[in-house]
Design a protein around this motif. Structure first.
Motif, PDB file in Angstrom:
ATOM      1  N   ILE A   1      77.094  28.053 -20.787  1.00 47.97           N
ATOM      2  CA  ILE A   1      76.723  29.353 -21.356  1.00 47.97           C
ATOM      3  C   ILE A   1      75.737  29.160 -22.504  1.00 47.97           C
ATOM      4  CG2 ILE A   1      77.606  31.325 -22.670  1.00 47.97           C
ATOM      5  CD1 ILE A   1      80.216  31.036 -20.955  1.00 47.97           C
ATOM      6  N   ILE A   2      75.986  28.179 -23.343  1.00 49.73           N
ATOM      7  CA  ILE A   2      75.082  27.902 -24.472  1.00 49.73           C
ATOM      8  C   ILE A   2      73.702  27.497 -23.958  1.00 49.73           C
ATOM      9  CG2 ILE A   2      74.619  26.285 -26.370  1.00 49.73           C
ATOM     10  CD1 ILE A   2      77.731  26.333 -26.839  1.00 49.73           C
ATOM     11  N   PHE A   3      73.659  26.595 -22.987  1.00 50.12           N
ATOM     12  CA  PHE A   3      72.365  26.147 -22.460  1.00 50.12           C
ATOM     13  C   PHE A   3      71.624  27.262 -21.720  1.00 50.12           C
ATOM     14  CE2 PHE A   3      73.922  21.613 -22.753  1.00 50.12           C
ATOM     15  CZ  PHE A   3      73.034  21.271 -23.758  1.00 50.12           C
ATOM     16  N   ASN A   4      72.349  28.085 -20.979  1.00 53.05           N
ATOM     17  CA  ASN A   4      71.706  29.229 -20.324  1.00 53.05           C
ATOM     18  C   ASN A   4      71.131  30.190 -21.361  1.00 53.05           C
ATOM     19  OD1 ASN A   4      72.043  28.537 -17.623  1.00 53.05           O
ATOM     20  ND2 ASN A   4      74.021  29.557 -17.444  1.00 53.05           N
ATOM     21  N   SER A   5      71.860  30.397 -22.440  1.00 54.62           N
ATOM     22  CA  SER A   5      71.387  31.291 -23.507  1.00 54.62           C
ATOM     23  C   SER A   5      70.154  30.716 -24.196  1.00 54.62           C
ATOM     24  CB  SER A   5      72.502  31.531 -24.526  1.00 54.62           C
ATOM     25  OG  SER A   5      73.619  32.142 -23.912  1.00 54.62           O
ATOM     26  N   ILE A   6      70.167  29.419 -24.445  1.00 56.45           N
ATOM     27  CA  ILE A   6      68.998  28.765 -25.048  1.00 56.45           C
ATOM     28  C   ILE A   6      67.790  28.881 -24.125  1.00 56.45           C
ATOM     29  CG2 ILE A   6      68.030  26.519 -25.724  1.00 56.45           C
ATOM     30  CD1 ILE A   6      70.876  25.840 -26.818  1.00 56.45           C
ATOM     31  N   TYR A   7      68.004  28.648 -22.827  1.00 56.19           N
ATOM     32  CA  TYR A   7      66.913  28.783 -21.855  1.00 56.19           C
ATOM     33  C   TYR A   7      66.351  30.207 -21.890  1.00 56.19           C
ATOM     34  CZ  TYR A   7      64.360  29.101 -17.481  1.00 56.19           C
ATOM     35  OH  TYR A   7      63.380  29.322 -16.553  1.00 56.19           O
ATOM     36  N   LEU A   8      67.230  31.190 -21.927  1.00 59.88           N
ATOM     37  CA  LEU A   8      66.791  32.579 -21.958  1.00 59.88           C
ATOM     38  C   LEU A   8      65.990  32.875 -23.222  1.00 59.88           C
ATOM     39  CD1 LEU A   8      66.969  35.317 -20.476  1.00 59.88           C
ATOM     40  CD2 LEU A   8      69.041  35.771 -21.779  1.00 59.88           C
ATOM     41  N   LEU A   9      66.471  32.430 -24.367  1.00 65.55           N
ATOM     42  CA  LEU A   9      65.759  32.666 -25.629  1.00 65.55           C
ATOM     43  C   LEU A   9      64.418  31.934 -25.667  1.00 65.55           C
ATOM     44  CD1 LEU A   9      68.753  32.503 -28.128  1.00 65.55           C
ATOM     45  CD2 LEU A   9      67.474  34.549 -27.404  1.00 65.55           C
ATOM     46  N   LEU A  10      64.398  30.702 -25.171  1.00 63.31           N
ATOM     47  CA  LEU A  10      63.143  29.951 -25.101  1.00 63.31           C
ATOM     48  C   LEU A  10      62.142  30.677 -24.203  1.00 63.31           C
ATOM     49  CD1 LEU A  10      61.441  27.408 -25.687  1.00 63.31           C
ATOM     50  CD2 LEU A  10      62.518  26.360 -23.683  1.00 63.31           C
ATOM     51  N   SER A  11      62.611  31.159 -23.062  1.00 61.54           N
ATOM     52  CA  SER A  11      61.737  31.898 -22.139  1.00 61.54           C
ATOM     53  C   SER A  11      61.171  33.138 -22.807  1.00 61.54           C
ATOM     54  CB  SER A  11      62.507  32.315 -20.882  1.00 61.54           C
ATOM     55  OG  SER A  11      62.902  31.195 -20.148  1.00 61.54           O
ATOM     56  N   ILE A  12      62.013  33.872 -23.521  1.00 58.07           N
ATOM     57  CA  ILE A  12      61.554  35.073 -24.216  1.00 58.07           C
ATOM     58  C   ILE A  12      60.484  34.712 -25.241  1.00 58.07           C
ATOM     59  CG2 ILE A  12      62.242  36.883 -25.852  1.00 58.07           C
ATOM     60  CD1 ILE A  12      64.944  36.990 -24.283  1.00 58.07           C
ATOM     61  N   GLY A  13      60.720  33.632 -25.993  1.00 58.11           N
ATOM     62  CA  GLY A  13      59.729  33.192 -26.970  1.00 58.11           C
ATOM     63  C   GLY A  13      58.403  32.818 -26.326  1.00 58.11           C
ATOM     64  N   LEU A  14      58.465  32.144 -25.188  1.00 56.88           N
ATOM     65  CA  LEU A  14      57.236  31.750 -24.493  1.00 56.88           C
ATOM     66  C   LEU A  14      56.527  32.958 -23.884  1.00 56.88           C
ATOM     67  CD1 LEU A  14      58.517  28.437 -22.908  1.00 56.88           C
ATOM     68  CD2 LEU A  14      56.764  28.673 -24.690  1.00 56.88           C
ATOM     69  N   ILE A  15      57.289  33.932 -23.446  1.00 56.89           N
ATOM     70  CA  ILE A  15      56.693  35.169 -22.920  1.00 56.89           C
ATOM     71  C   ILE A  15      55.952  35.894 -24.038  1.00 56.89           C
ATOM     72  CG2 ILE A  15      57.223  37.451 -21.953  1.00 56.89           C
ATOM     73  CD1 ILE A  15      57.549  35.022 -20.058  1.00 56.89           C
ATOM     74  N   ILE A  16      56.581  35.959 -25.194  1.00 59.99           N
ATOM     75  CA  ILE A  16      55.929  36.610 -26.333  1.00 59.99           C
ATOM     76  C   ILE A  16      54.657  35.858 -26.707  1.00 59.99           C
ATOM     77  CG2 ILE A  16      56.179  37.104 -28.800  1.00 59.99           C
ATOM     78  CD1 ILE A  16      59.193  37.681 -28.171  1.00 59.99           C
ATOM     79  N   LYS A  17      54.759  34.528 -26.764  1.00 57.50           N
ATOM     80  CA  LYS A  17      53.600  33.706 -27.130  1.00 57.50           C
ATOM     81  C   LYS A  17      52.432  33.895 -26.161  1.00 57.50           C
ATOM     82  CE  LYS A  17      52.104  29.012 -28.002  1.00 57.50           C
ATOM     83  NZ  LYS A  17      52.430  27.591 -28.000  1.00 57.50           N
ATOM     84  N   HIS A  18      52.736  34.029 -24.873  1.00 53.44           N
ATOM     85  CA  HIS A  18      51.689  34.119 -23.849  1.00 53.44           C
ATOM     86  C   HIS A  18      51.573  35.527 -23.253  1.00 53.44           C
ATOM     87  CE1 HIS A  18      51.054  29.801 -23.902  1.00 53.44           C
ATOM     88  NE2 HIS A  18      52.365  29.670 -23.946  1.00 53.44           N
ATOM     89  N   SER A  19      52.044  36.515 -23.975  1.00 53.33           N
ATOM     90  CA  SER A  19      52.088  37.881 -23.429  1.00 53.33           C
ATOM     91  C   SER A  19      50.705  38.426 -23.058  1.00 53.33           C
ATOM     92  CB  SER A  19      52.777  38.827 -24.408  1.00 53.33           C
ATOM     93  OG  SER A  19      52.070  38.895 -25.621  1.00 53.33           O
ATOM     94  N   GLU A  20      49.684  38.018 -23.784  1.00 56.03           N
ATOM     95  CA  GLU A  20      48.337  38.539 -23.503  1.00 56.03           C
ATOM     96  C   GLU A  20      47.781  38.025 -22.180  1.00 56.03           C
ATOM     97  OE1 GLU A  20      45.666  38.145 -26.770  1.00 56.03           O
ATOM     98  OE2 GLU A  20      47.065  39.084 -28.178  1.00 56.03           O
TER      99      GLU A  20
END
Length: 127
Positions: free
Chosen positions: A73-92
């Motif tokens: 659960i912790i690793f899945n949550s970290i993966y999800l948060l990392l993905s969200i951060g990368l989406i924000i970074k590359h949103s344009e």
């Protein structure tokens, strides 16, 4: 009684599907999704690691499975948060297809994490 092997197997299947989609589809069709290949390869590598972990838990964990599920659960949550951060970074650079893929992935992972948390809570209330 909950079947922890099934929980780990479902998670493994999802992680493998994510790995295949990121590595074999999105990375090869980068221009249609807009996420840089190196980011997709990073996410695919993490997803593959989660696949190996979940499959190993399915195969080898006989007791104390709640501990291993908490780690998942912790690793899945970290993966999800990392993905969200990368989406924000590359949103344009993300295209509509890229947004659709990642939003659907967030929903699926969110549902999976919720299912895993509920399974853990249900098992704790039984004992």
């Amino acid at each position: 009684m909950l079947n922890p092997k099934r929980i780990f197997l479902i998670d493994a299947f999802g992680a493998l599907l994510t790995t295949i989609l990121l590595f074999s589809v999105l990375a090869q069709l980068e221009q249609y999704f807009g996420m840089p290949k190196d980011v997709l390869y990073l996410l695919a590598g993490i997803a593959f690691g989660l696949f190996i972990y979940s499959l190993s838990c399915n195969r080898f964990v006989k007791s104390n499975w709640k501990h291993f599920l908490r780690i998942l659960i912790i690793f899945n949550s970290i993966y999800l948060l990392l993905s969200i951060g990368l989406i924000i970074k590359h949103s344009e650079s993300l295209t509509v297809l890229g947004w659709i893929y990642f939003i659907l992935e967030f929903i699926v992972i969110g549902v999976l994490i919720t299912y895993e948390l509920n399974s853990l809570k249900k098992e704790n209330s039984i004992h």
